[in-house]
Design a protein around this motif. Structure first.
Motif, PDB file in Angstrom:
ATOM      1  N   LEU A 138      -7.116  14.232  -6.033  1.00 35.44           N
ATOM      2  CA  LEU A 138      -6.682  13.530  -7.156  1.00 35.44           C
ATOM      3  C   LEU A 138      -5.290  13.388  -7.551  1.00 35.44           C
ATOM      4  O   LEU A 138      -4.586  12.445  -7.863  1.00 35.44           O
ATOM      5  CB  LEU A 138      -7.259  13.999  -8.621  1.00 35.44           C
ATOM      6  CG  LEU A 138      -9.059  13.923  -8.657  1.00 35.44           C
ATOM      7  CD1 LEU A 138      -9.603  14.713  -9.753  1.00 35.44           C
ATOM      8  CD2 LEU A 138      -9.200  12.171  -8.864  1.00 35.44           C
ATOM      9  N   LEU A 139      -4.688  14.615  -7.167  1.00 32.64           N
ATOM     10  CA  LEU A 139      -3.159  14.705  -7.199  1.00 32.64           C
ATOM     11  C   LEU A 139      -2.389  14.138  -6.305  1.00 32.64           C
ATOM     12  O   LEU A 139      -1.172  13.618  -6.600  1.00 32.64           O
ATOM     13  CB  LEU A 139      -2.989  16.300  -7.398  1.00 32.64           C
ATOM     14  CG  LEU A 139      -3.343  17.034  -8.592  1.00 32.64           C
ATOM     15  CD1 LEU A 139      -2.779  18.656  -8.473  1.00 32.64           C
ATOM     16  CD2 LEU A 139      -2.539  16.544  -9.959  1.00 32.64           C
ATOM     17  N   ILE A 140      -2.889  14.111  -5.123  1.00 31.20           N
ATOM     18  CA  ILE A 140      -2.083  13.431  -4.003  1.00 31.20           C
ATOM     19  C   ILE A 140      -2.841  11.988  -3.526  1.00 31.20           C
ATOM     20  O   ILE A 140      -1.919  11.019  -3.735  1.00 31.20           O
ATOM     21  CB  ILE A 140      -1.978  14.338  -2.756  1.00 31.20           C
ATOM     22  CG1 ILE A 140      -1.172  15.497  -3.061  1.00 31.20           C
ATOM     23  CG2 ILE A 140      -1.474  13.634  -1.476  1.00 31.20           C
ATOM     24  CD1 ILE A 140      -0.917  16.430  -1.957  1.00 31.20           C
ATOM     25  N   GLY A 141      -3.986  12.121  -3.276  1.00 32.88           N
ATOM     26  CA  GLY A 141      -4.807  11.008  -2.697  1.00 32.88           C
ATOM     27  C   GLY A 141      -4.554   9.813  -3.561  1.00 32.88           C
ATOM     28  O   GLY A 141      -4.096   8.693  -3.103  1.00 32.88           O
ATOM     29  N   LEU A 142      -5.245   9.989  -4.834  1.00 34.89           N
ATOM     30  CA  LEU A 142      -5.148   8.842  -5.433  1.00 34.89           C
ATOM     31  C   LEU A 142      -3.742   8.203  -5.891  1.00 34.89           C
ATOM     32  O   LEU A 142      -3.705   6.776  -5.772  1.00 34.89           O
ATOM     33  CB  LEU A 142      -6.121   9.001  -6.740  1.00 34.89           C
ATOM     34  CG  LEU A 142      -6.308   8.139  -7.782  1.00 34.89           C
ATOM     35  CD1 LEU A 142      -7.245   6.933  -7.133  1.00 34.89           C
ATOM     36  CD2 LEU A 142      -7.030   8.489  -8.814  1.00 34.89           C
ATOM     37  N   PRO A 143      -2.783   8.917  -6.422  1.00 36.55           N
ATOM     38  CA  PRO A 143      -1.620   8.394  -6.797  1.00 36.55           C
ATOM     39  C   PRO A 143      -0.926   7.991  -5.693  1.00 36.55           C
ATOM     40  O   PRO A 143      -0.159   6.883  -5.725  1.00 36.55           O
ATOM     41  CB  PRO A 143      -0.789   9.533  -7.470  1.00 36.55           C
ATOM     42  CG  PRO A 143      -1.395  10.582  -7.030  1.00 36.55           C
ATOM     43  CD  PRO A 143      -2.889  10.312  -6.947  1.00 36.55           C
ATOM     44  N   PHE A 144      -1.172   8.466  -4.212  1.00 41.53           N
ATOM     45  CA  PHE A 144      -0.106   7.913  -3.121  1.00 41.53           C
ATOM     46  C   PHE A 144      -0.848   6.756  -2.774  1.00 41.53           C
ATOM     47  O   PHE A 144      -0.015   5.674  -2.168  1.00 41.53           O
ATOM     48  CB  PHE A 144      -0.208   9.060  -1.865  1.00 41.53           C
ATOM     49  CG  PHE A 144       0.544   9.106  -0.864  1.00 41.53           C
ATOM     50  CD1 PHE A 144       1.843   9.305  -0.875  1.00 41.53           C
ATOM     51  CD2 PHE A 144       0.208   8.367   0.244  1.00 41.53           C
ATOM     52  CE1 PHE A 144       2.671   8.853  -0.045  1.00 41.53           C
ATOM     53  CE2 PHE A 144       1.174   8.242   1.293  1.00 41.53           C
ATOM     54  CZ  PHE A 144       2.559   8.721   1.129  1.00 41.53           C
ATOM     55  N   ALA A 145      -1.960   6.444  -2.765  1.00 40.36           N
ATOM     56  CA  ALA A 145      -2.827   5.340  -2.325  1.00 40.36           C
ATOM     57  C   ALA A 145      -2.538   4.012  -3.457  1.00 40.36           C
ATOM     58  O   ALA A 145      -2.273   2.941  -3.061  1.00 40.36           O
ATOM     59  CB  ALA A 145      -4.170   5.574  -2.396  1.00 40.36           C
ATOM     60  N   ALA A 146      -2.208   4.515  -4.737  1.00 35.80           N
ATOM     61  CA  ALA A 146      -1.861   3.420  -5.642  1.00 35.80           C
ATOM     62  C   ALA A 146      -0.452   3.057  -5.264  1.00 35.80           C
ATOM     63  O   ALA A 146      -0.268   1.836  -5.226  1.00 35.80           O
ATOM     64  CB  ALA A 146      -2.207   3.841  -7.130  1.00 35.80           C
ATOM     65  N   GLY A 147       0.267   3.925  -5.097  1.00 36.34           N
ATOM     66  CA  GLY A 147       1.635   3.503  -4.796  1.00 36.34           C
ATOM     67  C   GLY A 147       1.855   2.619  -3.530  1.00 36.34           C
ATOM     68  O   GLY A 147       2.647   1.827  -3.492  1.00 36.34           O
ATOM     69  N   LEU A 148       1.043   3.104  -2.630  1.00 32.92           N
ATOM     70  CA  LEU A 148       0.998   2.206  -1.151  1.00 32.92           C
ATOM     71  C   LEU A 148       0.594   0.727  -1.691  1.00 32.92           C
ATOM     72  O   LEU A 148       1.137  -0.088  -1.043  1.00 32.92           O
ATOM     73  CB  LEU A 148       0.403   2.810  -0.319  1.00 32.92           C
ATOM     74  CG  LEU A 148       0.717   4.060   0.432  1.00 32.92           C
ATOM     75  CD1 LEU A 148      -0.300   4.986   1.386  1.00 32.92           C
ATOM     76  CD2 LEU A 148       2.060   3.871   1.228  1.00 32.92           C
ATOM     77  N   LEU A 149      -0.467   0.551  -2.494  1.00 37.30           N
ATOM     78  CA  LEU A 149      -0.970  -0.500  -2.658  1.00 37.30           C
ATOM     79  C   LEU A 149      -0.111  -1.552  -3.655  1.00 37.30           C
ATOM     80  O   LEU A 149       0.206  -2.413  -2.946  1.00 37.30           O
ATOM     81  CB  LEU A 149      -2.381  -0.414  -3.550  1.00 37.30           C
ATOM     82  CG  LEU A 149      -2.905  -1.711  -4.153  1.00 37.30           C
ATOM     83  CD1 LEU A 149      -3.331  -2.437  -2.791  1.00 37.30           C
ATOM     84  CD2 LEU A 149      -4.070  -1.330  -4.924  1.00 37.30           C
ATOM     85  N   VAL A 150       0.833  -0.732  -4.494  1.00 35.84           N
ATOM     86  CA  VAL A 150       1.746  -1.517  -5.046  1.00 35.84           C
ATOM     87  C   VAL A 150       2.830  -2.157  -4.123  1.00 35.84           C
ATOM     88  O   VAL A 150       3.408  -3.178  -4.085  1.00 35.84           O
ATOM     89  CB  VAL A 150       2.537  -0.687  -6.343  1.00 35.84           C
ATOM     90  CG1 VAL A 150       3.276  -1.393  -7.069  1.00 35.84           C
ATOM     91  CG2 VAL A 150       1.289  -0.537  -7.446  1.00 35.84           C
ATOM     92  N   ALA A 151       3.494  -1.093  -3.387  1.00 35.78           N
ATOM     93  CA  ALA A 151       4.449  -1.293  -2.443  1.00 35.78           C
ATOM     94  C   ALA A 151       4.051  -2.502  -1.469  1.00 35.78           C
ATOM     95  O   ALA A 151       4.759  -3.227  -1.029  1.00 35.78           O
ATOM     96  CB  ALA A 151       4.646  -0.200  -1.450  1.00 35.78           C
ATOM     97  N   TRP A 152       2.875  -2.569  -1.091  1.00 32.08           N
ATOM     98  CA  TRP A 152       2.238  -3.497  -0.345  1.00 32.08           C
ATOM     99  C   TRP A 152       2.095  -5.068  -0.821  1.00 32.08           C
ATOM    100  O   TRP A 152       2.584  -5.945  -0.480  1.00 32.08           O
ATOM    101  CB  TRP A 152       1.150  -3.235   0.416  1.00 32.08           C
ATOM    102  CG  TRP A 152       0.348  -4.384   1.259  1.00 32.08           C
ATOM    103  CD1 TRP A 152       0.904  -5.092   2.213  1.00 32.08           C
ATOM    104  CD2 TRP A 152      -0.976  -4.726   0.954  1.00 32.08           C
ATOM    105  NE1 TRP A 152       0.095  -5.954   2.714  1.00 32.08           N
ATOM    106  CE2 TRP A 152      -1.283  -5.877   2.033  1.00 32.08           C
ATOM    107  CE3 TRP A 152      -2.109  -4.332   0.271  1.00 32.08           C
ATOM    108  CZ2 TRP A 152      -2.435  -6.524   2.172  1.00 32.08           C
ATOM    109  CZ3 TRP A 152      -3.345  -5.087   0.677  1.00 32.08           C
ATOM    110  CH2 TRP A 152      -3.324  -6.127   1.461  1.00 32.08           C
ATOM    111  N   ARG A 153       1.587  -4.878  -2.250  1.00 32.18           N
ATOM    112  CA  ARG A 153       1.227  -6.174  -2.916  1.00 32.18           C
ATOM    113  C   ARG A 153       2.632  -6.753  -3.684  1.00 32.18           C
ATOM    114  O   ARG A 153       2.665  -7.877  -3.921  1.00 32.18           O
ATOM    115  CB  ARG A 153       0.048  -5.886  -3.884  1.00 32.18           C
ATOM    116  CG  ARG A 153      -1.280  -5.563  -3.282  1.00 32.18           C
ATOM    117  CD  ARG A 153      -1.819  -6.705  -2.521  1.00 32.18           C
ATOM    118  NE  ARG A 153      -2.319  -7.688  -3.300  1.00 32.18           N
ATOM    119  CZ  ARG A 153      -2.702  -8.857  -2.611  1.00 32.18           C
ATOM    120  NH1 ARG A 153      -2.942  -9.047  -1.334  1.00 32.18           N
ATOM    121  NH2 ARG A 153      -2.941  -9.708  -3.547  1.00 32.18           N
ATOM    122  N   ALA A 154       3.473  -5.740  -4.044  1.00 34.04           N
ATOM    123  CA  ALA A 154       4.583  -6.088  -4.813  1.00 34.04           C
ATOM    124  C   ALA A 154       5.779  -5.252  -4.471  1.00 34.04           C
ATOM    125  O   ALA A 154       6.166  -4.484  -5.184  1.00 34.04           O
ATOM    126  CB  ALA A 154       4.251  -6.056  -6.413  1.00 34.04           C
TER     127      ALA A 154
END
Length: 333
Positions: free
Chosen positions: A169-185
């Motif tokens: 929750l502390l690493i995987g979820l926010p890190f994955a969300a950030g990668l998604l934003v970096a890829w899409r926007a």
């Protein structure tokens, strides 16, 4: 005249640190978790697929770096806890820090030291991805080899699976969300990343300092017990990083990157895990928090010293002027 009174006081503090309980509010603990999640989100915003090119281009270096990070450094930390005969909670705190991945601070310090920023970012990304599983398992394994730490863990019945869930929750979820934003926007990610990371790092330091300030009497009582183990562990961690870089025959910038990747830990994550699972073992939280403060001081001092030194590239000493990184034009600061 002070020493005869100081030694008994330190001995008494060492005896009591396993019973130390830090009275931190639920709001402070929740705020720390949110800041850590935002910090990892900010790290991911500044991460690109190209940043992992060293995983493919230099897989051997990445593998050696990860092994040194999760096996060599914790193993030497275990030996240090046994050699210094520290109390169980102090040993758990030291091993918890050793088993945490690198944080974005290592990228910033590598940039300041004119190191190989691309390698630093690749190692940080890989270590954070692996941390979801490796950190809890490594902590349980290495702590189990210290009799005092193992006894405390047995008493609190710590489940590695609970830690895995917390780290995810502390690493995987926010890190994955950030990668998604970096890829899409990517444009939004680039603009936001410049503010998210420094702001959350500042908030985290304020939380740690504020928490210690609120427990100032505890700080004064126990600082003498943990300062030597923390400083010694930090020196060992930096030494492992430097030795790993030299063993891999990396040029100067690469060795500097490896030094910070293995020597500078994500102590913010360590503090959150300590608060979440070792609330009744205040010594664990105390060690993790002080490690974080010393980590910044020693890391900045080394980076500043290296910044003024010539960089060796393939055996040649090169004088570098200006403020850019040695091998990557993209600053992480």
């Amino acid at each position: 005249m002070i020493l005869p009174h100081l030694v008994p006081a330190l001995a008494s503090a060492a005896a009591d640190i396993d019973e130390l309980s830090l009275d931190l509010s639920d709001g402070l603990q929740l705020g720390t978790k949110i800041v850590i999640a935002l910090f990892l989100f900010g790290v991911a915003l500044d991460t690109r697929v190209g940043d992992f090119r060293d995983v493919v281009r230099r897989p051997g270096v990445i593998v050696v770096g990860v092994v040194a990070q999760y096996a060599v450094a914790p193993g030497l930390t275990l030996l240090l806890t046994l050699a210094l005969d520290v109390k169980g909670s102090v040993a758990i705190g030291m091993l918890l820090v050793a088993c945490c991945p690198a944080g974005n601070l290592s990228n910033i310090l590598t940039h300041r030291a004119r190191g190989d920023v691309a390698l630093s970012i690749s190692l940080t990304g890989v270590s954070n991805v692996l941390a979801v599983l490796v950190t809890p398992i490594a902590l349980a394994f290495w702590s189990g080899l210290n009799p005092k730490a193992e006894a405390l863990l047995r008493d609190i019945e710590l489940s590695p699976w609970d830690v895995i869930g917390e780290v995810a929750l502390l690493i995987g979820l926010p890190f994955a969300a950030g990668l998604l934003v970096a890829w899409r926007a990517p444009g939004f990610a680039q603009r936001s990343g410049r503010f998210v990371e420094p702001a959350t790092l500042g908030l985290l330091l304020l939380i740690v300092v504020g928490g210690l300030a609120g427990q100032f009497d505890i700080f004064v009582t126990y600082i003498g017990v943990v300062v030597l183990p923390i400083v010694a562990q930090n020196v060992i961690a930096l030494g492992v990083g430097y030795s790993t870089g030299r063993a891999c025959r990396l040029p100067g910038p690469g060795t500097r990157a490896m030094t910070f990747e293995l020597g500078v830990r994500n102590t913010g994550l360590a503090v959150v895990l300590a608060l979440g699972f070792f609330a009744d073992l205040g010594g664990v939280v105390f060690v993790a928090a002080l490690w974080g403060l010393w980590d910044v001081v020693s890391g900045l001092a080394l980076a500043t010293w290296w910044r003024r030194r010539p960089v060796e590239r393939g055996g040649a000493r090169v004088e570098i002027s200006g403020s850019g990184p040695a091998t990557d034009d993209r600053s992480t600061a």
